[in-house]
Design an enzyme around this catalytic site. Structure first.
Site, PDB file in Angstrom:
ATOM      1  N   GLY A   1       6.670 -13.005   8.893  1.00  0.00           N
ATOM      2  CA  GLY A   1       5.300 -13.121   9.371  1.00  0.00           C
ATOM      3  C   GLY A   1       4.398 -12.054   8.796  1.00  0.00           C
ATOM      4  O   GLY A   1       4.837 -10.964   8.432  1.00  0.00           O
TER       5      GLY A   1
ATOM      6  N   ASP B   1      -1.407  -7.005   2.142  1.00  0.00           N
ATOM      7  CA  ASP B   1      -2.413  -6.645   3.141  1.00  0.00           C
ATOM      8  C   ASP B   1      -2.020  -5.369   3.880  1.00  0.00           C
ATOM      9  O   ASP B   1      -2.874  -4.554   4.237  1.00  0.00           O
ATOM     10  CB  ASP B   1      -2.608  -7.782   4.140  1.00  0.00           C
ATOM     11  CG  ASP B   1      -3.249  -9.004   3.505  1.00  0.00           C
ATOM     12  OD1 ASP B   1      -3.984  -8.844   2.517  1.00  0.00           O
ATOM     13  OD2 ASP B   1      -3.002 -10.124   3.996  1.00  0.00           O
TER      14      ASP B   1
ATOM     15  N   THR C   1      -1.406  -2.821  -7.344  1.00  0.00           N
ATOM     16  CA  THR C   1      -0.079  -2.944  -6.743  1.00  0.00           C
ATOM     17  C   THR C   1       0.800  -3.779  -7.670  1.00  0.00           C
ATOM     18  O   THR C   1       0.370  -4.804  -8.187  1.00  0.00           O
ATOM     19  CB  THR C   1      -0.153  -3.589  -5.354  1.00  0.00           C
ATOM     20  OG1 THR C   1      -0.777  -4.881  -5.450  1.00  0.00           O
ATOM     21  CG2 THR C   1      -0.991  -2.722  -4.413  1.00  0.00           C
TER      22      THR C   1
END
Length: 301
Positions: free
Chosen positions: A282, A247, A215
């Site tokens: 978040g 993630d 990535t």
């Protein structure tokens, strides 16, 4: 079934105009508590991508434990493989600046008690996919990978956060996912001379005999498999918060591969999901549902 063997945290997220330097105090603007941990984040991403997911990990006996599992439970992730330990729930201390960049310190707590016995008890079978990261003891992850392979499962390793490890670990995986820093780190461990990104990914895939996915942030993602190079673009966005984007990519990628998508399609969908995750604060709350990702993929380019 995707079985995630990894960390479960509570994230304490502070927002500030800039990231601090050593010895510097910066006046922040807001504080959030959010479920996190690379294992739990990736489990939630895979679940929101539409996969059936089982989480294998550890939480503490404190008040943070229930909070750390809230969104996984709401998403329908199987939590029968989660054990409670007599230590604090894993905690991440995160500072995010006004540009969306972040600094993170991890306090592992109960995560340090995770062993491959938990995976053996929870169960993994032929046709399953095991998803691993490096926020739990490496010895346990290596043993889990061996167990999964013995049972006929595929293994995806996200080499994050990067640390030196036994290179024999790579003999027990099918897909390796790295970012730029992690790619540089593993190449250094293998004493590889400096290569450009395409060359590095191709060399590593050939060297260890697995699919390698790198990535590259705003430049998308690059992969090498079976002698072929595959790329996927990143969404053109102005990021609000990059916490959890990596993630999200990994969880969506694993879900796509488990679903039977080809590598290019799985990477494209994962890249869109990761981009959308940068548009909210978040780690777990920002992970998009599959409908939002599908809609963005179908939108005019």
């Amino acid at each position: 079934m995707i079985v995630v063997f990894g960390s479960i945290n509570i994230d304490l997220i502070g927002h500030a105009p800039t990231l601090m330097r050593p010895g510097e105090t910066v006046l922040g603007t807001a504080l959030e508590l959010s479920p996190g941990g690379k294992g739990a984040n990736q489990a939630l991403a895979a679940s929101r991508a539409g996969a059936e997911v089982r989480m294998v990990g550890c939480v503490g006996s404190d008040d943070f434990a229930a909070q750390a599992l809230t969104l996984l439970r709401e998403s329908g992730v199987d939590l029968s493989g989660v054990r409670r330990m007599d230590r604090h729930t894993g905690t991440a201390l995160i500072i995010v600046d006004k540009e969306g960049e972040n600094m993170i310190t991890i306090l592992p707590g109960a995560n340090s008690r995770l062993t491959a016995a938990a995976l053996e008890q929870a169960g993994i079978a032929a046709g399953d996919w095991l998803l691993l990261q490096l926020e739990t003891p490496i010895e346990a992850s290596i043993a889990a990978a061996k167990l999964a392979r013995e049972q006929g499962a595929k293994v995806v390793l996200n080499l994050a956060p990067f640390t030196d490890f036994d290179l024999g670990f790579l003999d027990h995986i099918d897909v390796l996912v790295v970012n730029e820093t992690e790619l540089t780190g593993v190449l250094a461990m293998l004493d590889v001379p400096e290569l450009d990104e395409d060359e590095a990914v191709a060399w590593l895939a050939e060297r260890i005999g697995v699919t390698v996915v790198a990535t590259l942030g705003s430049r998308g993602a690059l992969a090498a498999a079976n002698g072929q190079i595959v790329s996927a673009p990143a969404l053109k966005i102005t990021p609000l918060d990059t916490v959890g984007a990596g993630d999200t990519f990994v969880g969506y990628l694993a879900a796509g591969l488990a679903e039977g998508l080809d590598l290019a399609s799985a990477m494209e969908r994962a890249g869109v999901a990761a981009g959308l995750a940068c548009l909210a604060h978040g780690a777990q709350p920002s992970i998009p549902e599959i409908d939002a990702v599908t809609a963005r993929l179908a939108a005019p380019k």
